[in-house]
Design a protein around this motif. Structure first.
Motif, mmCIF file in Angstrom:
data_model
loop_
_atom_site.group_PDB
_atom_site.id
_atom_site.type_symbol
_atom_site.label_atom_id
_atom_site.label_comp_id
_atom_site.label_asym_id
_atom_site.label_seq_id
_atom_site.Cartn_x
_atom_site.Cartn_y
_atom_site.Cartn_z
ATOM 1 N N ASP A 1 0.833 -1.196 0.000
ATOM 2 C CA ASP A 1 0.000 0.000 0.000
ATOM 3 C C ASP A 1 0.875 1.256 0.000
ATOM 4 N N PHE A 2 0.892 1.956 -1.118
ATOM 5 C CA PHE A 2 1.649 3.201 -1.262
ATOM 6 C C PHE A 2 0.710 4.403 -1.365
ATOM 7 N N SER A 3 -0.505 4.281 -0.833
ATOM 8 C CA SER A 3 -1.513 5.332 -0.972
ATOM 9 C C SER A 3 -1.152 6.613 -0.225
ATOM 10 N N LYS A 4 -0.233 6.538 0.733
ATOM 11 C CA LYS A 4 0.205 7.749 1.443
ATOM 12 C C LYS A 4 1.591 8.208 0.992
ATOM 13 N N ILE B 1 8.084 1.853 -13.564
ATOM 14 C CA ILE B 1 7.630 1.693 -12.178
ATOM 15 C C ILE B 1 6.364 0.856 -12.198
ATOM 16 N N VAL B 2 6.312 -0.172 -11.368
ATOM 17 C CA VAL B 2 5.098 -0.967 -11.192
ATOM 18 C C VAL B 2 4.693 -0.868 -9.732
ATOM 19 N N VAL B 3 3.465 -0.404 -9.492
ATOM 20 C CA VAL B 3 2.935 -0.290 -8.137
ATOM 21 C C VAL B 3 1.905 -1.396 -7.936
ATOM 22 N N LYS B 4 2.221 -2.332 -7.039
ATOM 23 C CA LYS B 4 1.317 -3.454 -6.779
ATOM 24 C C LYS B 4 0.370 -3.094 -5.630
ATOM 25 N N GLY B 5 -0.411 -2.059 -5.854
ATOM 26 C CA GLY B 5 -1.336 -1.547 -4.850
ATOM 27 C C GLY B 5 -1.762 -0.148 -5.226
ATOM 28 N N ASN B 6 -2.227 0.634 -4.246
ATOM 29 C CA ASN B 6 -2.652 2.006 -4.481
ATOM 30 C C ASN B 6 -1.469 2.958 -4.379
ATOM 31 N N VAL B 7 -1.625 4.143 -4.983
ATOM 32 C CA VAL B 7 -0.541 5.120 -4.999
ATOM 33 C C VAL B 7 -1.059 6.482 -4.552
ATOM 34 N N GLY B 8 -0.167 7.284 -3.939
ATOM 35 C CA GLY B 8 -0.540 8.587 -3.419
ATOM 36 C C GLY B 8 -0.546 9.683 -4.469
ATOM 37 N N ALA B 9 -0.705 10.917 -4.011
ATOM 38 C CA ALA B 9 -0.853 12.072 -4.894
ATOM 39 C C ALA B 9 0.437 12.382 -5.653
ATOM 40 N N ILE C 1 0.057 1.238 -12.384
ATOM 41 C CA ILE C 1 -0.514 1.199 -11.037
ATOM 42 C C ILE C 1 -1.616 0.145 -11.031
ATOM 43 N N GLU C 2 -1.408 -0.910 -10.268
ATOM 44 C CA GLU C 2 -2.367 -2.014 -10.291
ATOM 45 C C GLU C 2 -3.588 -1.751 -9.416
ATOM 46 N N GLY C 3 -3.516 -0.728 -8.565
ATOM 47 C CA GLY C 3 -4.649 -0.338 -7.728
ATOM 48 C C GLY C 3 -5.233 0.985 -8.178
ATOM 49 N N ASN C 4 -5.493 1.878 -7.205
ATOM 50 C CA ASN C 4 -6.086 3.192 -7.465
ATOM 51 C C ASN C 4 -5.041 4.299 -7.329
#
Length: 234
Positions: free
Chosen positions: A64-67, A80-88, A101-104
């Motif tokens: 989880d990289f949402s923050k 870059i591959v993000v296996k979750g959510n990503v921040g602003a 980005i595999e999430g939101n």
């Protein structure tokens, strides 16, 4: 290839301009790379588990990289591959390379990007491909694809490139748009306010301002700013 995993659940935002360039650095330099955890400066190894595999210029963010903000900011090559959510601010000022980005995704995805590709498998929030407050030009090139839905203010002050949203979007699409292309396969709210150029294609329902004139294949405007942008139903 560099793989990063959060060591714990972040309680505050992390300011970290993580790009594929990190994968080409030595392990000690990676471990000591400085980021901000709230108001505290931290080394990368204090917040993330670090693993190196081979010499590919690729960054894998697993978890989880949402923050975590500013991932991929200014990057010019690599992946870059993000296996979750990503921040602003993910992909802000991007010049090249690819982000998946595999999430939101949060706000300001691809803000003021000039080239490269961003793909979001989930949903994205507001201000995709926009200009930052006080700046006059947003996205200038490259491509952003959202496979889910998106929020408001998509492509504000956009001058080039393509934004494609396979779901629906919110209000104020292409405000002050100068060039480029926005494609929304679903529904959205108001489109094209103060639009000067470019094209917006919409598959579903949308709200049209009265300042657009009917043309053979759509609508042209915004006439209030002598605009020649096009809105087309697909």
């Amino acid at each position: 290839m560099l793989i990063l995993k959060p060591k714990f659940e972040f309680e505050v935002s992390v300011e970290a301009e993580l790009t594929p360039d990190l994968a080409e650095k030595g392990l000690e330099e990676i471990r000591s790379f400085k980021v901000w955890y709230g108001k505290l400066e931290k080394s990368l190894e204090e917040l993330f588990e670090i693993e190196m595999q081979g010499d590919e210029k690729k960054l894998v963010l697993d978890g989880d990289f949402s923050k975590v903000k500013w991932i991929g900011a200014g990057m010019s090559e690599g992946e870059i591959v993000v296996k979750g959510n990503v921040g602003a601010n993910c992909g802000a000022y991007m010049k090249g390379g690819r982000i998946v980005i595999e999430g939101n995704a949060d706000d300001w995805l691809g803000a003021e990007m000039k080239d490269g590709e961003i793909v979001v498998k989930g949903n994205a929030k507001n201000l995709i491909g926009c200009a930052y407050y006080g700046d006059v030009t947003g996205m200038q090139g490259g491509g952003i694809t959202i496979e889910g839905n998106a929020g408001n203010y998509i492509g504000e002050k956009m001058a080039g490139g393509v934004i494609e949203i396979k779901g629906s979007a919110g209000d104020f699409i292409g405000t002050e748009m100068k060039g480029g292309e926005i494609v929304i396969h679903g529904d959205c709210g108001f489109v094209g306010g103060d639009m000067k150029g470019g094209i917006i294609k919409i598959g579903g329902n949308f709200d049209l301002l009265p300042t657009f004139r009917k043309a053979e294949d759509g609508w042209v405007g915004d006439v209030l700013v002598n605009g020649e942008g096009k809105i087309v139903k697909i």
